[in-house]
Design a protein around this motif. Structure first.
Motif, PDB file in Angstrom:
ATOM      1  N   GLY A  93      37.862  23.305  54.639  1.00  0.00           N
ATOM      2  CA  GLY A  93      36.575  24.147  55.186  1.00  0.00           C
ATOM      3  C   GLY A  93      36.964  25.519  55.395  1.00  0.00           C
ATOM      4  O   GLY A  93      37.998  26.111  55.342  1.00  0.00           O
ATOM      5  N   GLY A  94      35.689  26.004  55.513  1.00  0.00           N
ATOM      6  CA  GLY A  94      35.870  27.141  55.032  1.00  0.00           C
ATOM      7  C   GLY A  94      35.254  28.279  53.926  1.00  0.00           C
ATOM      8  O   GLY A  94      35.371  29.641  54.007  1.00  0.00           O
ATOM      9  N   ARG A  95      35.409  27.622  53.218  1.00  0.00           N
ATOM     10  CA  ARG A  95      35.755  28.125  51.484  1.00  0.00           C
ATOM     11  C   ARG A  95      33.820  28.174  51.379  1.00  0.00           C
ATOM     12  O   ARG A  95      32.995  27.457  51.708  1.00  0.00           O
ATOM     13  N   GLN A  96      33.454  29.470  50.143  1.00  0.00           N
ATOM     14  CA  GLN A  96      32.320  29.314  49.929  1.00  0.00           C
ATOM     15  C   GLN A  96      32.238  29.564  48.736  1.00  0.00           C
ATOM     16  O   GLN A  96      32.801  30.451  47.667  1.00  0.00           O
ATOM     17  N   HIS A  97      30.346  29.137  48.556  1.00  0.00           N
ATOM     18  CA  HIS A  97      31.160  29.097  46.811  1.00  0.00           C
ATOM     19  C   HIS A  97      29.664  30.064  46.338  1.00  0.00           C
ATOM     20  O   HIS A  97      28.589  30.115  46.716  1.00  0.00           O
ATOM     21  N   HIS A  98      30.409  30.284  45.717  1.00  0.00           N
ATOM     22  CA  HIS A  98      29.226  32.021  45.394  1.00  0.00           C
ATOM     23  C   HIS A  98      28.254  31.685  44.054  1.00  0.00           C
ATOM     24  O   HIS A  98      29.350  31.227  42.383  1.00  0.00           O
ATOM     25  N   VAL A  99      27.356  31.208  43.051  1.00  0.00           N
ATOM     26  CA  VAL A  99      26.404  31.124  42.307  1.00  0.00           C
ATOM     27  C   VAL A  99      25.561  32.574  41.645  1.00  0.00           C
ATOM     28  O   VAL A  99      24.866  32.919  42.565  1.00  0.00           O
ATOM     29  N   SER A 100      26.245  33.027  40.360  1.00  0.00           N
ATOM     30  CA  SER A 100      25.015  33.763  39.744  1.00  0.00           C
ATOM     31  C   SER A 100      24.758  34.033  38.908  1.00  0.00           C
ATOM     32  O   SER A 100      25.056  32.695  37.587  1.00  0.00           O
ATOM     33  N   GLN A 101      24.283  34.178  37.437  1.00  0.00           N
ATOM     34  CA  GLN A 101      23.678  35.015  36.945  1.00  0.00           C
ATOM     35  C   GLN A 101      23.732  33.378  36.397  1.00  0.00           C
ATOM     36  O   GLN A 101      23.853  32.624  34.876  1.00  0.00           O
ATOM     37  N   VAL A 102      22.081  33.302  37.119  1.00  0.00           N
ATOM     38  CA  VAL A 102      21.300  31.837  36.207  1.00  0.00           C
ATOM     39  C   VAL A 102      20.652  31.655  35.422  1.00  0.00           C
ATOM     40  O   VAL A 102      19.134  32.952  35.848  1.00  0.00           O
ATOM     41  N   LEU A 103      20.648  30.976  34.476  1.00  0.00           N
ATOM     42  CA  LEU A 103      19.749  30.942  33.017  1.00  0.00           C
ATOM     43  C   LEU A 103      19.487  29.444  33.583  1.00  0.00           C
ATOM     44  O   LEU A 103      19.879  28.548  33.533  1.00  0.00           O
ATOM     45  N   ILE A 104      17.791  29.463  33.785  1.00  0.00           N
ATOM     46  CA  ILE A 104      17.049  28.285  33.320  1.00  0.00           C
ATOM     47  C   ILE A 104      16.047  27.962  32.699  1.00  0.00           C
ATOM     48  O   ILE A 104      15.336  29.011  31.713  1.00  0.00           O
ATOM     49  N   GLU A 105      16.324  27.117  31.673  1.00  0.00           N
ATOM     50  CA  GLU A 105      15.135  26.998  30.458  1.00  0.00           C
ATOM     51  C   GLU A 105      14.441  24.943  30.611  1.00  0.00           C
ATOM     52  O   GLU A 105      15.343  24.358  30.606  1.00  0.00           O
ATOM     53  N   GLY A 106      13.246  25.148  30.619  1.00  0.00           N
ATOM     54  CA  GLY A 106      12.668  24.087  29.934  1.00  0.00           C
ATOM     55  C   GLY A 106      11.432  23.660  30.779  1.00  0.00           C
ATOM     56  O   GLY A 106      10.493  25.200  30.354  1.00  0.00           O
ATOM     57  N   SER A 107      11.094  22.572  30.892  1.00  0.00           N
ATOM     58  CA  SER A 107       9.712  22.886  30.985  1.00  0.00           C
ATOM     59  C   SER A 107       9.676  22.451  32.304  1.00  0.00           C
ATOM     60  O   SER A 107      10.245  22.868  33.834  1.00  0.00           O
ATOM     61  N   SER A 108       8.336  22.122  33.072  1.00  0.00           N
ATOM     62  CA  SER A 108       7.896  22.052  33.967  1.00  0.00           C
ATOM     63  C   SER A 108       8.147  20.314  35.350  1.00  0.00           C
ATOM     64  O   SER A 108       8.129  20.189  36.488  1.00  0.00           O
ATOM     65  N   ASP A 109       8.690  19.454  34.136  1.00  0.00           N
ATOM     66  CA  ASP A 109       9.789  18.685  35.068  1.00  0.00           C
ATOM     67  C   ASP A 109      10.997  18.189  35.038  1.00  0.00           C
ATOM     68  O   ASP A 109      11.291  17.359  35.120  1.00  0.00           O
ATOM     69  N   ARG A 110      11.055  19.219  33.956  1.00  0.00           N
ATOM     70  CA  ARG A 110      12.859  18.945  33.421  1.00  0.00           C
ATOM     71  C   ARG A 110      13.478  20.598  32.910  1.00  0.00           C
ATOM     72  O   ARG A 110      13.098  20.736  31.753  1.00  0.00           O
ATOM     73  N   CYS A 111      14.836  20.618  33.550  1.00  0.00           N
ATOM     74  CA  CYS A 111      15.481  22.000  33.001  1.00  0.00           C
ATOM     75  C   CYS A 111      16.796  22.009  32.441  1.00  0.00           C
ATOM     76  O   CYS A 111      17.782  21.269  33.628  1.00  0.00           O
ATOM     77  N   GLN A 112      17.201  22.335  31.594  1.00  0.00           N
ATOM     78  CA  GLN A 112      18.443  23.078  32.142  1.00  0.00           C
ATOM     79  C   GLN A 112      19.703  24.081  32.629  1.00  0.00           C
ATOM     80  O   GLN A 112      18.360  24.938  32.334  1.00  0.00           O
ATOM     81  N   VAL A 113      20.751  23.914  33.096  1.00  0.00           N
ATOM     82  CA  VAL A 113      20.421  25.346  34.503  1.00  0.00           C
ATOM     83  C   VAL A 113      21.924  25.660  33.654  1.00  0.00           C
ATOM     84  O   VAL A 113      22.930  25.141  33.764  1.00  0.00           O
ATOM     85  N   ARG A 114      22.083  26.860  33.880  1.00  0.00           N
ATOM     86  CA  ARG A 114      23.444  27.518  33.466  1.00  0.00           C
ATOM     87  C   ARG A 114      23.904  28.681  34.666  1.00  0.00           C
ATOM     88  O   ARG A 114      23.141  28.803  34.741  1.00  0.00           O
ATOM     89  N   ALA A 115      25.338  28.648  35.072  1.00  0.00           N
ATOM     90  CA  ALA A 115      25.289  29.441  36.551  1.00  0.00           C
ATOM     91  C   ALA A 115      26.885  29.298  36.596  1.00  0.00           C
ATOM     92  O   ALA A 115      27.197  28.721  35.860  1.00  0.00           O
ATOM     93  N   PHE A 116      27.390  30.968  37.025  1.00  0.00           N
ATOM     94  CA  PHE A 116      28.986  31.252  37.810  1.00  0.00           C
ATOM     95  C   PHE A 116      28.634  31.261  38.243  1.00  0.00           C
ATOM     96  O   PHE A 116      27.753  30.608  39.228  1.00  0.00           O
ATOM     97  N   CYS A 117      30.147  30.805  38.744  1.00  0.00           N
ATOM     98  CA  CYS A 117      30.471  30.033  40.029  1.00  0.00           C
ATOM     99  C   CYS A 117      31.813  30.475  40.497  1.00  0.00           C
ATOM    100  O   CYS A 117      32.595  29.790  39.734  1.00  0.00           O
ATOM    101  N   ILE A 118      32.054  31.113  41.188  1.00  0.00           N
ATOM    102  CA  ILE A 118      33.503  31.627  42.211  1.00  0.00           C
ATOM    103  C   ILE A 118      32.949  31.047  43.395  1.00  0.00           C
ATOM    104  O   ILE A 118      32.045  30.717  44.705  1.00  0.00           O
TER     105      ILE A 118
END
Length: 162
Positions: free
Chosen positions: A75-100
């Motif tokens: 409890g108390g942890r926070q997940h921070h997501v950044s540098q999000v890259l999204i590639e794909g179609s209108s119904d399916r995508c690949q996503v890459r992101a940093f997490c700290i």
């Protein structure tokens, strides 16, 4: 199934919101909110510890979340997501992101117990973007293969050739 169109700006915003819902529900122990981020037959893998862990479907993903939420100190942890890259179609995508992950410590500086990345497949089901596959990994290994000394890359000369 893809309809052949690219993901729109609106799709990408909704995918960003999915990443935020995941983090908020995980960091506030909202089990139902967490599970609702996943397709019913989703796969979540965590390649963080010594062995890869894998959970398939809502029941297993719910059990995984309940396990983490019951751990002392989680409890108390926070997940921070950044540098999000999204590639794909209108119904399916690949996503890459940093997490700290930031972990507050009573009156002490925060610790960072995890620095890594997500590699996801997200799908649109009934108008909502959901995780179909989520892979959580440390910032090490194959993702760094282009750097010297990682995965068999030869060490270059001490200075670049002229």
């Amino acid at each position: 199934m893809s309809d052949g169109s690219s993901a729109s700006a609106a799709d990408k915003i909704e995918i960003h919101e999915l990443l935020a819902r995941y983090a908020w529900s995980f960091d506030t122990a909202d089990v139902d909110g967490f599970v609702s981020c996943f397709a019913p037959d989703a796969i979540m893998c965590e390649d963080v510890f010594e062995e890869e862990d894998r959970w398939v479907g809502h029941d297993e993903i719910r059990s995984m979340a309940e396990h983490f939420f019951s751990m002392p100190g989680f409890g108390g942890r926070q997940h921070h997501v950044s540098q999000v890259l999204i590639e794909g179609s209108s119904d399916r995508c690949q996503v890459r992101a940093f997490c700290i992950v930031v972990e507050p410590r009573d009156g002490e500086p925060c610790a960072i117990p995890f620095a890594g990345h997500y590699k996801d497949v997200v799908v649109k089901i009934d108008g909502r973007w959901l995780f179909q596959e989520r892979l959580v990994r440390h910032w090490s290994g194959p993702v760094l293969r282009n750097f010297v000394g990682q995965d068999g890359v030869k060490v270059p000369r001490k200075r670049p050739p002229h």
